[in-house]
Design a protein around this motif. Sequence first.
Motif, PDB file in Angstrom:
ATOM      1  N   LEU A 124     -15.343  11.388   4.655  1.00 22.13           N
ATOM      2  CA  LEU A 124     -14.169  12.174   4.251  1.00 22.13           C
ATOM      3  C   LEU A 124     -13.669  11.888   2.828  1.00 22.13           C
ATOM      4  CD1 LEU A 124     -12.314  14.361   5.372  1.00 22.13           C
ATOM      5  CD2 LEU A 124     -10.774  12.575   6.117  1.00 22.13           C
ATOM      6  N   PRO A 125     -13.394  10.612   2.479  1.00 23.49           N
ATOM      7  CA  PRO A 125     -12.921  10.390   1.105  1.00 23.49           C
ATOM      8  C   PRO A 125     -13.960  10.780   0.060  1.00 23.49           C
ATOM      9  CG  PRO A 125     -13.221   8.308   2.278  1.00 23.49           C
ATOM     10  CD  PRO A 125     -13.374   9.396   3.283  1.00 23.49           C
ATOM     11  N   LEU A 132      -8.945   5.204  12.884  1.00 25.28           N
ATOM     12  CA  LEU A 132      -9.975   6.193  12.551  1.00 25.28           C
ATOM     13  C   LEU A 132      -9.462   7.571  12.953  1.00 25.28           C
ATOM     14  CD1 LEU A 132     -12.956   4.196  14.011  1.00 25.28           C
ATOM     15  CD2 LEU A 132     -12.706   4.805  11.620  1.00 25.28           C
ATOM     16  N   PHE A 133      -9.864   8.595  12.222  1.00 22.56           N
ATOM     17  CA  PHE A 133      -9.432   9.944  12.579  1.00 22.56           C
ATOM     18  C   PHE A 133     -10.158  10.365  13.843  1.00 22.56           C
ATOM     19  CE2 PHE A 133      -9.084   9.975   7.834  1.00 22.56           C
ATOM     20  CZ  PHE A 133      -7.722   9.721   7.847  1.00 22.56           C
ATOM     21  N   TRP A 189      -8.317   1.216  -3.614  1.00 21.65           N
ATOM     22  CA  TRP A 189      -8.187   0.222  -2.559  1.00 21.65           C
ATOM     23  C   TRP A 189      -8.619   0.786  -1.223  1.00 21.65           C
ATOM     24  CZ3 TRP A 189      -2.335   0.440  -3.672  1.00 21.65           C
ATOM     25  CH2 TRP A 189      -1.723   1.401  -2.895  1.00 21.65           C
ATOM     26  N   TYR A 242       3.082  10.220  -9.591  1.00 23.73           N
ATOM     27  CA  TYR A 242       2.271  10.748  -8.493  1.00 23.73           C
ATOM     28  C   TYR A 242       0.785  10.653  -8.824  1.00 23.73           C
ATOM     29  CZ  TYR A 242       0.352  14.079  -5.164  1.00 23.73           C
ATOM     30  OH  TYR A 242      -0.395  14.674  -4.182  1.00 23.73           O
ATOM     31  N   ASN A 294     -15.780  10.309   9.367  1.00 18.77           N
ATOM     32  CA  ASN A 294     -14.674   9.480   8.908  1.00 18.77           C
ATOM     33  C   ASN A 294     -14.986   8.824   7.571  1.00 18.77           C
ATOM     34  OD1 ASN A 294     -12.094   8.741  10.348  1.00 18.77           O
ATOM     35  ND2 ASN A 294     -13.486   8.973  12.077  1.00 18.77           N
ATOM     36  N   ARG A 306     -15.137   2.669   6.567  1.00 21.84           N
ATOM     37  CA  ARG A 306     -14.410   3.759   5.931  1.00 21.84           C
ATOM     38  C   ARG A 306     -13.607   3.255   4.739  1.00 21.84           C
ATOM     39  NH1 ARG A 306      -9.842   6.864   9.124  1.00 21.84           N
ATOM     40  NH2 ARG A 306      -8.770   4.925   8.694  1.00 21.84           N
ATOM     41  N   VAL A 314      -7.860   0.203   3.030  1.00 20.57           N
ATOM     42  CA  VAL A 314      -6.947  -0.443   3.954  1.00 20.57           C
ATOM     43  C   VAL A 314      -7.543  -0.400   5.358  1.00 20.57           C
ATOM     44  CG1 VAL A 314      -4.601  -0.492   4.861  1.00 20.57           C
ATOM     45  CG2 VAL A 314      -5.021   0.387   2.567  1.00 20.57           C
ATOM     46  N   VAL A 335       0.822  -1.212   0.000  1.00 23.57           N
ATOM     47  CA  VAL A 335       0.000   0.000   0.000  1.00 23.57           C
ATOM     48  C   VAL A 335       0.859   1.266   0.000  1.00 23.57           C
ATOM     49  CG1 VAL A 335      -2.008  -1.081   1.035  1.00 23.57           C
ATOM     50  CG2 VAL A 335      -0.296  -0.058   2.507  1.00 23.57           C
ATOM     51  N   LYS A 350      -4.725   4.846  -5.151  1.00 21.74           N
ATOM     52  CA  LYS A 350      -5.125   4.879  -3.748  1.00 21.74           C
ATOM     53  C   LYS A 350      -6.639   4.989  -3.579  1.00 21.74           C
ATOM     54  CE  LYS A 350      -0.794   6.566  -1.889  1.00 21.74           C
ATOM     55  NZ  LYS A 350      -0.022   7.725  -1.464  1.00 21.74           N
ATOM     56  N   GLN A 396      -2.049   8.429  -6.870  1.00 27.33           N
ATOM     57  CA  GLN A 396      -3.265   9.001  -6.279  1.00 27.33           C
ATOM     58  C   GLN A 396      -4.497   8.256  -6.777  1.00 27.33           C
ATOM     59  OE1 GLN A 396      -1.878  10.630  -3.693  1.00 27.33           O
ATOM     60  NE2 GLN A 396      -3.565  12.071  -3.843  1.00 27.33           N
ATOM     61  N   GLU A 424     -13.779  14.504  -0.346  1.00 22.65           N
ATOM     62  CA  GLU A 424     -12.550  14.933  -0.999  1.00 22.65           C
ATOM     63  C   GLU A 424     -12.519  14.580  -2.479  1.00 22.65           C
ATOM     64  OE1 GLU A 424     -10.094  16.777  -0.007  1.00 22.65           O
ATOM     65  OE2 GLU A 424     -11.176  17.080   1.871  1.00 22.65           O
ATOM     66  N   TYR A 425     -12.995  13.397  -2.798  1.00 23.50           N
ATOM     67  CA  TYR A 425     -12.751  12.889  -4.145  1.00 23.50           C
ATOM     68  C   TYR A 425     -13.955  12.945  -5.080  1.00 23.50           C
ATOM     69  CZ  TYR A 425      -8.317  11.093  -2.458  1.00 23.50           C
ATOM     70  OH  TYR A 425      -7.070  10.990  -1.947  1.00 23.50           O
TER      71      TYR A 425
END
Lengths: 246, 372
Positions: A104-105, A92-93, A83, A73, A101, A154, A85, A51, A80, A77, A108-109
């Motif tokens: 969040l992705p 967890l944040f 997958w 790079y 939590n 998550r 993990v 990973v 990532k 990105q 962002e994405y």
Amino acid sequence: MKPIITVRDVKTIFDERVVHDGLNLTINQGEIYGLLGPSGCGKTTLLREMVMLQEYHGGDIEILGNNLSNISYENSQKLKREWGVLFQAGALFSSLTIAQNIALPLIEYSDLSEKMIDEIVEFKINLVGLKSGDADLYPSQLSGGMKKKSALARSLAMDPKLLFLDEPTSGLDPISARDFDTLILKLRSLLNLTIVMVSHDLKSIYDTLDRVAIIDHKVIAYEGSVDNINSIKSDFKHIFIKAENE
Amino acid sequence: MPKEILSIKKEDSNIYLEFVGELNLYKITICENQLNKTDFSQIKKIYIDLGKLSFIDTAGALFINSLQKDFSSLEVILNYSNLTKDILDTLQLVKLKKEDSEVLKQKSNGIFVSTGKSVYLSFLDFLSFILFLKEVGLAKLNYLKSFKNIRIKEIMFEINESGIKALGIISVTSFLIGLVVAYQSAFQLKIYGANIFVVDMLGISMLRELAPLITAIVIAGRSGSAFTAQIGAMKITEELDAMRTMGFDPYAFLVLPRIIALMLVMPILIFVSDMMGIIGGMIVANMDLDISATLFLDRFSTAVDIKHFYIGIFKGPFFAFLISTIGIYRGLKVKNDTQSIGFNTTKSVVEAIFAVIVCDAIFSIIFTHMGI
């Protein structure tokens, strides 16, 4: 079957200690693949190398067609996002609630609306067997099993193709551990996941894994199905034989 | 009186050591003391009798084992008769484990080697800090490529945490420092009747040096340590790794927002510190030297050049950069144990304050040479 992960001749050296010396293995699509071996043999290290958390010192690791040795790079990105993990302690944040939590992705994405994200989050929470009411709890308010489940939720947030699990059942009581095994099997068939896990839990090794690799003495001592494990020549196999006879 | 565990009998060149009852870790020191008092100079044969032992723990067994080794120059005869199986097993276990763990003791190094090593390690530490700065620089470039990347929310959060919430403590500290400086100088100035010069003294020292330094020191203790502890804890709980595997660059999410926030907020904090220090001085001037507020401000505007204020403010972002990068770097250095959080937090505060003072000294030299 299509190979998703190929590990060729991987070498890892910490300071002066050689951990891996020419590891080779292949993980196919749709498999639940286990990395086994005695403590300190470098299972988690190999997982971390896959990973991209750790560098290896020779050989190649190829994941979903990307060679990690010379990945750009942008591609890393992209990779990532494909997958998920699950870390041993969940990771967890701690400043965010479970729902945040998981969201969040997605925030962002993706450019999904808030309503849609909420819906996805709730679905993922239910999928791993948590209640919707747990969504607003903080990680510090959770039990060990709930933490693992939330962390799993998550890692599933972006609907990954590939799931890495680091000792998913360690630290859980036997009942939760078996629940977790069933959950993993269920998720595999629901979402068509490929799962790579490091495990010490014999029961879950026999119940969930399709194929295993045993790392011993810096190399792969055995790669193949769990049923044929008796054919191997490694000190480590004894525990398997013993467990089977019990 | 409890019965003695060890009875020692001497006969010519023979000595009989008889252990009775329970030999456990609480009794070993007693036995050792007894043995130390005994004179072994003429002894050739030692008979150790364990026959009357009722129990032995592993520490006791180790003790027996080491007895055999210590007296290996003499003839040691062990009497195991009538021993229960438990005791024999314990003795056997210790003997077995002892044999396969013949440890290689690490050679302790001399003072020169260890000094050299620690100097070399500090040098490596410094190099890795430079490497970290490079990484921050790269992240900054990536960051500024597109405006969307700038994480306003995180920056605002940090401004509140490190800036707004620090206003109270910085105000109070600066006020007190202003008070103290004015009070101490008032005493001296009064002697010469040079009361009014307290304004020059206070104005220049506060604006130019003291306010930036006090602010930097408070922020180093407050935010620098917080950065280290927060990021260190996130490293231990693998949150940083989790971020990386999710494709979130910790530099963009954690590092840069903190650095930028602190650099933005530091000049404002220094400004507040300036004002509070001057107010403190004004009060003392008023009470102790009979300088009214109007007179004070009047003198202030003629005596204190605006450049002193600008120099003080100008230092802010530099100090902020040093404090935040050192704090974060130390946080990232935390290893996987709780002790290293404490260690690195201490280091981060000490190093940050040191770096700030060095930086201030350099500025001092440069500005003096430039004639400002």
